[in-house]
Design a protein around this motif. Sequence first.
Motif, short mmCIF file in Angstrom:
data_model
loop_
_atom_site.label_atom_id
_atom_site.label_comp_id
_atom_site.label_asym_id
_atom_site.label_seq_id
_atom_site.Cartn_x
_atom_site.Cartn_y
_atom_site.Cartn_z
N ALA A 1 28.12 43.54 47.37
CA ALA A 1 27.34 43.24 46.18
C ALA A 1 27.81 44.00 44.95
O ALA A 1 27.37 43.69 43.84
N ASN A 2 28.69 44.98 45.10
CA ASN A 2 29.21 45.69 43.93
C ASN A 2 30.46 45.03 43.37
O ASN A 2 31.10 45.57 42.47
N LEU A 3 30.81 43.85 43.88
CA LEU A 3 31.98 43.13 43.40
C LEU A 3 31.57 41.94 42.53
O LEU A 3 30.64 41.21 42.87
N LEU A 4 32.29 41.76 41.45
CA LEU A 4 32.11 40.60 40.57
C LEU A 4 33.18 39.58 40.91
O LEU A 4 34.39 39.90 40.89
N ILE A 5 32.76 38.37 41.22
CA ILE A 5 33.70 37.30 41.58
C ILE A 5 34.26 36.68 40.30
O ILE A 5 33.51 36.25 39.43
N LYS A 6 35.59 36.59 40.22
CA LYS A 6 36.24 36.11 38.99
C LYS A 6 37.19 34.95 39.24
O LYS A 6 37.93 34.55 38.34
N ALA A 7 37.20 34.39 40.47
CA ALA A 7 38.13 33.31 40.79
C ALA A 7 37.51 32.40 41.83
O ALA A 7 36.47 32.71 42.42
N ASP A 8 38.16 31.26 42.05
CA ASP A 8 37.72 30.30 43.05
C ASP A 8 38.05 30.85 44.44
O ASP A 8 39.20 30.85 44.86
N LEU A 9 37.04 31.31 45.17
CA LEU A 9 37.27 31.95 46.46
C LEU A 9 37.60 30.94 47.56
O LEU A 9 38.05 31.33 48.64
N ALA A 10 37.37 29.66 47.31
CA ALA A 10 37.75 28.65 48.30
C ALA A 10 39.26 28.67 48.55
O ALA A 10 39.71 28.29 49.63
N GLU A 11 40.00 29.15 47.57
CA GLU A 11 41.46 29.23 47.75
C GLU A 11 41.84 30.24 48.82
O GLU A 11 42.91 30.14 49.44
N PHE B 1 38.70 39.80 41.49
CA PHE B 1 37.47 40.58 41.58
C PHE B 1 37.47 41.70 40.55
O PHE B 1 38.52 42.16 40.10
N SER B 2 36.26 42.14 40.19
CA SER B 2 36.08 43.41 39.49
C SER B 2 35.15 44.25 40.35
O SER B 2 34.16 43.73 40.89
N ARG B 3 35.46 45.51 40.46
CA ARG B 3 34.71 46.41 41.34
C ARG B 3 33.87 47.36 40.50
O ARG B 3 34.38 48.01 39.58
N PHE B 4 32.59 47.44 40.82
CA PHE B 4 31.66 48.30 40.10
C PHE B 4 31.20 49.44 41.02
O PHE B 4 31.30 49.35 42.23
N LEU B 5 30.67 50.48 40.41
CA LEU B 5 30.02 51.52 41.18
C LEU B 5 28.82 50.94 41.90
O LEU B 5 28.12 50.08 41.37
N HIS B 6 28.55 51.39 43.11
CA HIS B 6 27.32 51.00 43.78
C HIS B 6 26.14 51.53 42.99
O HIS B 6 26.18 52.59 42.39
N GLY B 7 25.08 50.72 42.97
CA GLY B 7 23.84 51.15 42.36
C GLY B 7 23.80 51.01 40.86
O GLY B 7 22.86 51.44 40.22
N SER B 8 24.81 50.38 40.25
CA SER B 8 24.82 50.30 38.80
C SER B 8 25.64 49.12 38.34
O SER B 8 26.63 48.75 38.96
N ASP C 1 43.79 59.77 39.89
CA ASP C 1 44.62 58.59 39.67
C ASP C 1 44.17 57.38 40.48
O ASP C 1 44.38 56.24 40.08
N SER C 2 43.61 57.62 41.65
CA SER C 2 43.23 56.50 42.52
C SER C 2 41.90 55.87 42.15
O SER C 2 41.51 54.87 42.74
N ILE C 3 41.21 56.43 41.15
CA ILE C 3 39.90 55.88 40.77
C ILE C 3 40.09 54.81 39.71
O ILE C 3 40.72 55.03 38.68
N PRO C 4 39.56 53.59 39.96
CA PRO C 4 39.69 52.53 38.96
C PRO C 4 38.81 52.83 37.75
O PRO C 4 37.64 53.17 37.89
N VAL C 5 39.36 52.67 36.56
CA VAL C 5 38.62 52.92 35.34
C VAL C 5 38.76 51.72 34.41
O VAL C 5 39.88 51.24 34.18
N ASP C 6 37.65 51.21 33.95
CA ASP C 6 37.68 50.14 32.96
C ASP C 6 37.74 50.75 31.57
O ASP C 6 36.94 51.61 31.23
N ILE C 7 38.72 50.32 30.77
CA ILE C 7 38.87 50.83 29.41
C ILE C 7 38.58 49.69 28.45
O ILE C 7 39.22 48.63 28.51
N VAL C 8 37.60 49.87 27.56
CA VAL C 8 37.20 48.84 26.63
C VAL C 8 37.56 49.27 25.22
O VAL C 8 37.17 50.37 24.83
#
Length: 302
Positions: A113-123, A246-253, A295-302
Amino acid sequence: RVEGRKAVNPPKTGSVKKAVPAISAQRDASRSGRRIVVFTAIAGGYDELKIPEARSDRCDFVCFTDRDIPGDRGWKLRPMDYLASEPARAARYLKTHPHAYFQEYDWSIWVDANLLIKADLAELVDGLEREGQVFATYVHPHRDCAYSEAAEVIARGLDTAERVDSQVQRYKNAGYPPNNGLAETNVLVRRHNDPRVLEVNLGWWREVENGSHRDQLSLNFVAHKCLLKLGQLAKRGISVRNDPRFSRFLHGSESKYQLPDRIAEAIDSTPASVPIWESKAGPGLTTPGDLALYDSIPVDIV
């Protein structure tokens, strides 16, 4: 503790909506002619439901939840019918039992549930069918061994050492080899009615029910025991951290990644004209080498 499926048959007057969720799934599949269900679970307020940025006409989207979720988020909401003292364990039951809820679908795609779907997963299903695979995951990007995963779980305090040590000792006694691969279980694509997959799912749940709820610890062991080779959703090194599907978010937020306090405090107390590694304000944060720890932590930069 009291755990298990809620009694739902026969439904009491006025409780028809809480009858076996599989019935609704069968009706959905029959009406739509869809062969694929994408599903997730939210228990104990651990995550917020993400609205998929991409949807497929070939998929139904189902979210099991123990609370009301307002608004239309693109998912069919279903009540959770498994009781557990730990919300995470209840979600693991749903995760390991697509065959119990989605008999009329050929394929299921579990998405944390902490993942945002950004593509057609049927593929993803198309690719597995071409390869003759029935169960696939991402390869863990950092570890390739259940025993290393166990050590990480203990080091991070994700489960008790007593419980995890007992579980991996059993694996050692069974002759399970080290460095035998490690799946990352945040996305699972399964032909869930296949007898081989059913055997793995039921064995996997037994491990989670009787051992650690950290399910990555046990999947490869169970697949090895059942003689099922897990497929790969992408080559090693690609995971939900860098897969554009996919985009991955922190759990709980629903917020973007929050910097560790150690870094955030150093940045807040450093004048803009002073490079962060020259600042003495951050406790122990004085060189770029310290930043390399993250370095291994994903960071979104806006």
